[in-house]
Design a protein around this motif. Structure first.
Motif, PDB file in Angstrom:
ATOM      1  N   ARG A 126      33.123  59.570  23.631  1.00 57.64           N
ATOM      2  CA  ARG A 126      34.421  60.225  23.691  1.00 57.64           C
ATOM      3  C   ARG A 126      34.269  61.703  23.343  1.00 57.64           C
ATOM      4  NH1 ARG A 126      38.460  57.341  19.873  1.00 57.64           N
ATOM      5  NH2 ARG A 126      39.165  59.466  19.982  1.00 57.64           N
ATOM      6  N   THR A 127      35.076  62.527  23.962  1.00 57.35           N
ATOM      7  CA  THR A 127      35.079  63.939  23.585  1.00 57.35           C
ATOM      8  C   THR A 127      35.919  64.103  22.327  1.00 57.35           C
ATOM      9  OG1 THR A 127      36.756  64.158  25.292  1.00 57.35           O
ATOM     10  CG2 THR A 127      34.649  65.194  25.727  1.00 57.35           C
ATOM     11  N   LYS A 128      35.528  65.059  21.521  1.00 55.76           N
ATOM     12  CA  LYS A 128      36.268  65.325  20.300  1.00 55.76           C
ATOM     13  C   LYS A 128      37.666  65.812  20.654  1.00 55.76           C
ATOM     14  CE  LYS A 128      32.363  66.577  17.346  1.00 55.76           C
ATOM     15  NZ  LYS A 128      31.887  65.288  17.205  1.00 55.76           N
ATOM     16  N   GLU A 129      38.640  65.374  19.886  1.00 55.23           N
ATOM     17  CA  GLU A 129      40.012  65.731  20.151  1.00 55.23           C
ATOM     18  C   GLU A 129      40.446  66.959  19.364  1.00 55.23           C
ATOM     19  OE1 GLU A 129      42.427  62.303  19.518  1.00 55.23           O
ATOM     20  OE2 GLU A 129      41.117  61.051  20.722  1.00 55.23           O
TER      21      GLU A 129
ATOM     22  N   PRO B 295      36.069  71.921  16.526  1.00 57.17           N
ATOM     23  CA  PRO B 295      35.351  71.944  15.246  1.00 57.17           C
ATOM     24  C   PRO B 295      35.329  73.329  14.599  1.00 57.17           C
ATOM     25  CG  PRO B 295      34.104  70.700  16.850  1.00 57.17           C
ATOM     26  CD  PRO B 295      35.242  71.360  17.590  1.00 57.17           C
TER      27      PRO B 295
ATOM     28  N   VAL C 117      43.270  66.504  11.489  1.00 53.82           N
ATOM     29  CA  VAL C 117      42.159  65.792  12.122  1.00 53.82           C
ATOM     30  C   VAL C 117      41.972  64.477  11.383  1.00 53.82           C
ATOM     31  CG1 VAL C 117      39.679  65.881  12.596  1.00 53.82           C
ATOM     32  CG2 VAL C 117      41.041  67.954  12.769  1.00 53.82           C
ATOM     33  N   GLY C 118      41.679  63.433  12.112  1.00 57.81           N
ATOM     34  CA  GLY C 118      41.450  62.130  11.498  1.00 57.81           C
ATOM     35  C   GLY C 118      40.246  62.141  10.570  1.00 57.81           C
TER      36      GLY C 118
ATOM     37  N   ALA D 279      37.932  59.909  10.105  1.00 58.89           N
ATOM     38  CA  ALA D 279      36.687  59.482  10.756  1.00 58.89           C
ATOM     39  C   ALA D 279      36.077  60.624  11.575  1.00 58.89           C
ATOM     40  CB  ALA D 279      36.944  58.263  11.633  1.00 58.89           C
ATOM     41  N   SER D 280      36.936  61.392  12.241  1.00 55.12           N
ATOM     42  CA  SER D 280      36.449  62.534  13.029  1.00 55.12           C
ATOM     43  C   SER D 280      35.852  63.599  12.126  1.00 55.12           C
ATOM     44  CB  SER D 280      37.582  63.137  13.858  1.00 55.12           C
ATOM     45  OG  SER D 280      38.015  62.226  14.833  1.00 55.12           O
TER      46      SER D 280
ATOM     47  N   ALA E 264      32.496  62.312  10.972  1.00 60.88           N
ATOM     48  CA  ALA E 264      31.527  62.302  12.073  1.00 60.88           C
ATOM     49  C   ALA E 264      31.047  63.711  12.418  1.00 60.88           C
ATOM     50  CB  ALA E 264      32.153  61.647  13.302  1.00 60.88           C
ATOM     51  N   THR E 265      31.920  64.688  12.287  1.00 55.87           N
ATOM     52  CA  THR E 265      31.579  66.056  12.667  1.00 55.87           C
ATOM     53  C   THR E 265      30.928  66.837  11.536  1.00 55.87           C
ATOM     54  OG1 THR E 265      33.437  66.071  14.206  1.00 55.87           O
ATOM     55  CG2 THR E 265      32.508  68.205  13.613  1.00 55.87           C
TER      56      THR E 265
END
Length: 194
Positions: A3-6, A9, A39-40, A42-43, A46-47
């Motif tokens: 998935r692409t990041k929403e 960053p 931003v969530g 988890a995101s 992850a980032t």
């Protein structure tokens, strides 16, 4: 398929830097970051990894914006002391600026809050201070070679003195309601260059 990041960053890192700078490391929770960045969780993990890793990335981003300005101001051809004087006065002005009041310097804040117990943060702070000291030393060395600084003055000692003063200006400017305290100290320090 990945998935692409929403989210962006880079924009998230700038927003995290702003929040950490305003509130500090300990006073900023992951929940605060999630809410402020939009931003969530988890995101974010992850980032950027955990909160500490995000803070260190924000510190790196802050530092990236500082050194080029310093080099430009101090590397101009011609007399060197005007650039050094301008830098000290700039630090004093920023330390007392109403829009920066209460924030101080992100590096100085890191030195006070994290460096005593976080070796990675301490190394980052030392690296920043080493860079600033090196730039000041080179300028003061050039000033002495050009006859602007008396021959008996040691450029390295003066650079270290100014480094400590600049960090102190940031601390006092963050906490003091009296801007004259910072301005007077900066001007007195500049008298060392005469």
């Amino acid at each position: 398929m990945a998935r692409t990041k929403e989210f962006d960053p880079d924009a998230a890192l700038r927003a995290a830097l702003e929040l950490f700078w305003r509130r500090g490391y300990e006073a900023t929770s992951m929940s605060d970051l999630v809410e402020h960045l939009g931003v969530g969780r988890a995101s974010l993990y992850a980032t950027f990894g955990n909160k500490r890793e995000l803070y260190l990335k924000a510190l790196e981003r802050y530092e990236e914006g500082l050194l080029p300005d310093l080099l430009a101001d101090l590397a101009r051809p011609g007399p060197a002391l005007p650039g050094v004087r301008s830098l000290v006065r700039r630090y004093a002005a920023e330390a007392t600026a109403e829009e920066l009041r209460g924030r101080g310097c992100f590096v100085t804040n890191t030195a006070a809050e994290l460096a005593p117990h976080d070796p990675v943060a301490a190394r980052r702070v030392e690296r920043n201070w080493d860079r600033l000291e090196t730039v000041l030393h080179a300028s003061l060395d050039r000033a002495r070679a050009q006859g602007e600084l008396p021959a008996g003055r040691d450029p390295l000692t003066l650079a270290r003195t100014l480094l400590v003063l600049l960090q102190g200006l940031r601390v006092v400017g963050k906490a003091s309601a009296d801007p004259a305290r910072v301005r007077d100290a900066a001007e007195q320090a500049l008298a060392l260059l005469d």
